[in-house]
Motif scaffolding. Structure first.
Motif, PDB file in Angstrom:
ATOM      1  N   LYS A 107       0.821  -1.211   0.203  1.00 23.88           N
ATOM      2  CA  LYS A 107       0.155  -0.207  -0.093  1.00 23.88           C
ATOM      3  C   LYS A 107       1.026   1.412  -0.088  1.00 23.88           C
ATOM      4  N   THR A 108       0.236   2.248  -0.299  1.00 20.97           N
ATOM      5  CA  THR A 108       1.398   3.674  -0.762  1.00 20.97           C
ATOM      6  C   THR A 108       0.251   4.744  -0.620  1.00 20.97           C
ATOM      7  N   HIS A 109       0.492   5.499  -0.336  1.00 17.00           N
ATOM      8  CA  HIS A 109      -0.616   6.806   0.020  1.00 17.00           C
ATOM      9  C   HIS A 109       0.298   8.085  -0.233  1.00 17.00           C
ATOM     10  N   ASP A 110      -0.168   9.430  -0.719  1.00 21.80           N
ATOM     11  CA  ASP A 110      -0.070  10.295  -0.954  1.00 21.80           C
ATOM     12  C   ASP A 110      -0.609  11.544  -0.403  1.00 21.80           C
ATOM     13  N   ILE A 111      -0.097  12.301   0.237  1.00 19.34           N
ATOM     14  CA  ILE A 111      -1.181  14.042   0.730  1.00 19.34           C
ATOM     15  C   ILE A 111      -0.126  14.911   0.053  1.00 19.34           C
ATOM     16  N   GLY A 112      -0.715  16.267  -0.360  1.00 21.92           N
ATOM     17  CA  GLY A 112      -0.221  16.768  -1.337  1.00 21.92           C
ATOM     18  C   GLY A 112      -0.622  18.589  -0.798  1.00 21.92           C
ATOM     19  N   SER A 135       3.725  14.160  -0.072  1.00 17.64           N
ATOM     20  CA  SER A 135       4.093  13.491   1.325  1.00 17.64           C
ATOM     21  C   SER A 135       3.901  12.413   1.136  1.00 17.64           C
ATOM     22  N   PHE A 136       4.641  10.987   0.382  1.00 18.15           N
ATOM     23  CA  PHE A 136       4.658   9.714   0.773  1.00 18.15           C
ATOM     24  C   PHE A 136       4.746   9.108   1.629  1.00 18.15           C
ATOM     25  N   GLY A 137       3.913   7.738   1.623  1.00 16.99           N
ATOM     26  CA  GLY A 137       3.927   6.998   3.232  1.00 16.99           C
ATOM     27  C   GLY A 137       3.598   5.415   2.171  1.00 16.99           C
ATOM     28  N   GLY A 138       3.797   4.320   2.985  1.00 14.54           N
ATOM     29  CA  GLY A 138       3.694   3.201   2.564  1.00 14.54           C
ATOM     30  C   GLY A 138       4.088   2.047   3.799  1.00 14.54           C
ATOM     31  N   ASN A 139       2.949   1.105   2.920  1.00 20.79           N
ATOM     32  CA  ASN A 139       3.556  -0.162   3.820  1.00 20.79           C
ATOM     33  C   ASN A 139       3.291  -1.585   3.453  1.00 20.79           C
ATOM     34  N   THR A 140       4.159  -2.370   3.519  1.00 21.30           N
ATOM     35  CA  THR A 140       3.729  -3.770   3.418  1.00 21.30           C
ATOM     36  C   THR A 140       3.484  -4.975   4.174  1.00 21.30           C
ATOM     37  N   ARG A 166       7.283  12.437   6.561  1.00 20.67           N
ATOM     38  CA  ARG A 166       8.116  11.057   6.041  1.00 20.67           C
ATOM     39  C   ARG A 166       7.895  11.535   4.866  1.00 20.67           C
ATOM     40  N   GLY A 167       9.016  11.099   4.069  1.00 20.57           N
ATOM     41  CA  GLY A 167       9.208  10.864   2.410  1.00 20.57           C
ATOM     42  C   GLY A 167       8.645  12.542   1.315  1.00 20.57           C
ATOM     43  N   TYR A 168       8.469  13.364   2.340  1.00 15.12           N
ATOM     44  CA  TYR A 168       8.585  15.210   1.620  1.00 15.12           C
ATOM     45  C   TYR A 168       9.772  14.892   0.230  1.00 15.12           C
ATOM     46  N   SER A 169       9.100  15.164  -1.100  1.00 21.44           N
ATOM     47  CA  SER A 169       9.052  15.988  -1.987  1.00 21.44           C
ATOM     48  C   SER A 169       8.649  16.543  -2.590  1.00 21.44           C
ATOM     49  N   VAL A 170       9.069  17.760  -3.603  1.00 20.67           N
ATOM     50  CA  VAL A 170       7.950  19.040  -4.269  1.00 20.67           C
ATOM     51  C   VAL A 170       7.865  18.027  -6.232  1.00 20.67           C
ATOM     52  N   ILE A 171       6.652  18.285  -5.850  1.00 20.43           N
ATOM     53  CA  ILE A 171       6.552  18.146  -7.903  1.00 20.43           C
ATOM     54  C   ILE A 171       6.069  18.751  -8.064  1.00 20.43           C
ATOM     55  N   GLY A 172       6.367  18.624  -9.331  1.00 20.29           N
ATOM     56  CA  GLY A 172       5.925  19.794 -10.696  1.00 20.29           C
ATOM     57  C   GLY A 172       4.370  19.302 -11.767  1.00 20.29           C
ATOM     58  N   TYR A 196       1.211  15.863 -16.030  1.00 22.70           N
ATOM     59  CA  TYR A 196       2.430  15.273 -16.639  1.00 22.70           C
ATOM     60  C   TYR A 196       2.748  15.337 -14.942  1.00 22.70           C
ATOM     61  N   ASP A 197       3.606  14.961 -13.978  1.00 25.21           N
ATOM     62  CA  ASP A 197       4.195  15.305 -12.912  1.00 25.21           C
ATOM     63  C   ASP A 197       5.996  14.649 -12.903  1.00 25.21           C
ATOM     64  N   ILE A 198       6.029  15.798 -12.270  1.00 27.95           N
ATOM     65  CA  ILE A 198       8.053  15.584 -12.654  1.00 27.95           C
ATOM     66  C   ILE A 198       8.399  15.801 -10.476  1.00 27.95           C
ATOM     67  N   GLY A 199       9.307  15.342 -10.163  1.00 31.32           N
ATOM     68  CA  GLY A 199       9.056  15.234  -8.677  1.00 31.32           C
ATOM     69  C   GLY A 199      10.662  15.164  -8.258  1.00 31.32           C
ATOM     70  N   SER A 200      11.032  15.644  -7.371  1.00 29.28           N
ATOM     71  CA  SER A 200      12.501  15.872  -6.910  1.00 29.28           C
ATOM     72  C   SER A 200      12.415  14.109  -5.859  1.00 29.28           C
ATOM     73  N   GLY A 201      13.445  14.087  -5.107  1.00 29.45           N
ATOM     74  CA  GLY A 201      14.335  12.958  -5.169  1.00 29.45           C
ATOM     75  C   GLY A 201      13.918  12.660  -3.113  1.00 29.45           C
ATOM     76  N   PHE A 202      13.148  11.534  -2.953  1.00 27.76           N
ATOM     77  CA  PHE A 202      13.027  11.462  -1.660  1.00 27.76           C
ATOM     78  C   PHE A 202      12.852  10.679  -0.848  1.00 27.76           C
ATOM     79  N   ASN A 203      13.964   9.728   0.472  1.00 31.90           N
ATOM     80  CA  ASN A 203      13.441   8.350   0.724  1.00 31.90           C
ATOM     81  C   ASN A 203      12.312   7.518   1.309  1.00 31.90           C
ATOM     82  N   PHE A 204      12.158   6.623   0.009  1.00 28.97           N
ATOM     83  CA  PHE A 204      10.597   5.999   0.600  1.00 28.97           C
ATOM     84  C   PHE A 204      11.161   5.097   1.802  1.00 28.97           C
ATOM     85  N   TYR A 205      11.909   4.252   1.419  1.00 30.27           N
ATOM     86  CA  TYR A 205      12.320   3.375   2.471  1.00 30.27           C
ATOM     87  C   TYR A 205      11.954   4.293   3.730  1.00 30.27           C
TER      88      TYR A 205
END
Length: 238
Positions: A107-112, A135-140, A166-172, A196-205
């Motif tokens: 599962k993943t989720h994004d809050i923007g 903000s990205f988040g997820g679990n398995t 957690r999982g903060y990034s900026v998306i254009g 169409y989206d393009i976003g900066s890097g973030f730590n998903f782990y």
């Protein structure tokens, strides 16, 4: 990616100033609410899900499933210019069975937080862009019989739980859409659009509630993606 992030933050500041200057001269103010469908590509996350799949001996590889979302925005329109701001939430779910009879849910989720500006060359068409603080988040989650290679090596991370930072990034986002008014005045209707989206890097782990221990791959990823949405709006015309 650092340059992209800095550019998107600069664009965000520009949008804030522009909206503040335009509010006193609006023609239409409206609330928008609706749904979205997004297909994200996050290479680092895909590699991690493959490692999870291999450890669990899944019948197929877990992948990034499409995200379904909800959006709430506020629209300000003056002549041929629109400003939008609001919140977006989206989630994805992918379930794959293992050869041992169990299964894994990814599962993943994004809050923007969204700020955007559009150009309206004709009343039924808009073209524009948005900056999204995401903000990205997820679990398995593991279910049923699974190999010990996965059951003994996956569990809660040090920062498990709800944490929007957690999982903060900026998306254009670049978007193109259509206004379909329900009234002649144009202050009620719906908006259909693609983007169409393009976003900066973030730590998903570190943003995963359940982590595969000692994962040796890259723990960061960037975001690209495409999608579509439908918003209904209702407001007043000055």
């Amino acid at each position: 990616m650092k340059f992209i992030k800095q550019s998107l933050i600069a664009a965000l500041l520009f949008l804030v100033v522009s909206i503040n200057q335009s509010i006193a001269q609006t023609e239409i103010k409206a609330v928008e609410v609706g749904a979205s469908y997004t297909v994200y590509n996050r290479p680092g996350l895909n590699n991690y899900l493959k490692a999870v799949s291999d450890s669990a001996q899944l019948t197929t590889t877990l992948g990034s499933a499409p995200s379904y979302g909800f959006q709430l925005r506020y629209l300000i329109r003056k002549n041929k210019v629109e400003f939008e701001g609001g919140l977006a939430y989206s989630f994805s779910l992918n379930n794959v069975k293992s050869n041992a009879g169990g299964s894994i849910n990814a599962k993943t989720h994004d809050i923007g937080f969204i700020l955007g500006i559009n150009y309206v060359p004709v009343p039924f068409l808009f073209i524009g862009g948005q900056v999204i603080l995401n903000s990205f988040g997820g679990n398995t989650k593991l279910y049923g019989a699974l190999p010990t290679a996965i059951t003994d090596n996956i569990g809660p991370g040090p920062d498990a739980g709800i944490n929007i930072f957690r999982g903060y990034s900026v998306i254009g986002r670049a978007q193109l859409g259509f206004n379909i008014p329900f009234l002649v005045e144009g202050n009620r209707g719906m908006r259909v659009f693609g983007y169409y989206d393009i976003g900066s890097g973030f730590n998903f782990y570190n943003s995963m509630d359940d982590q595969l221990a000692k994962y040796s791959g890259n723990q960061k990823t960037y975001t690209t993606g495409w999608g579509c949405g439908l918003l209904f709006y209702i407001g007043k015309k000055n």
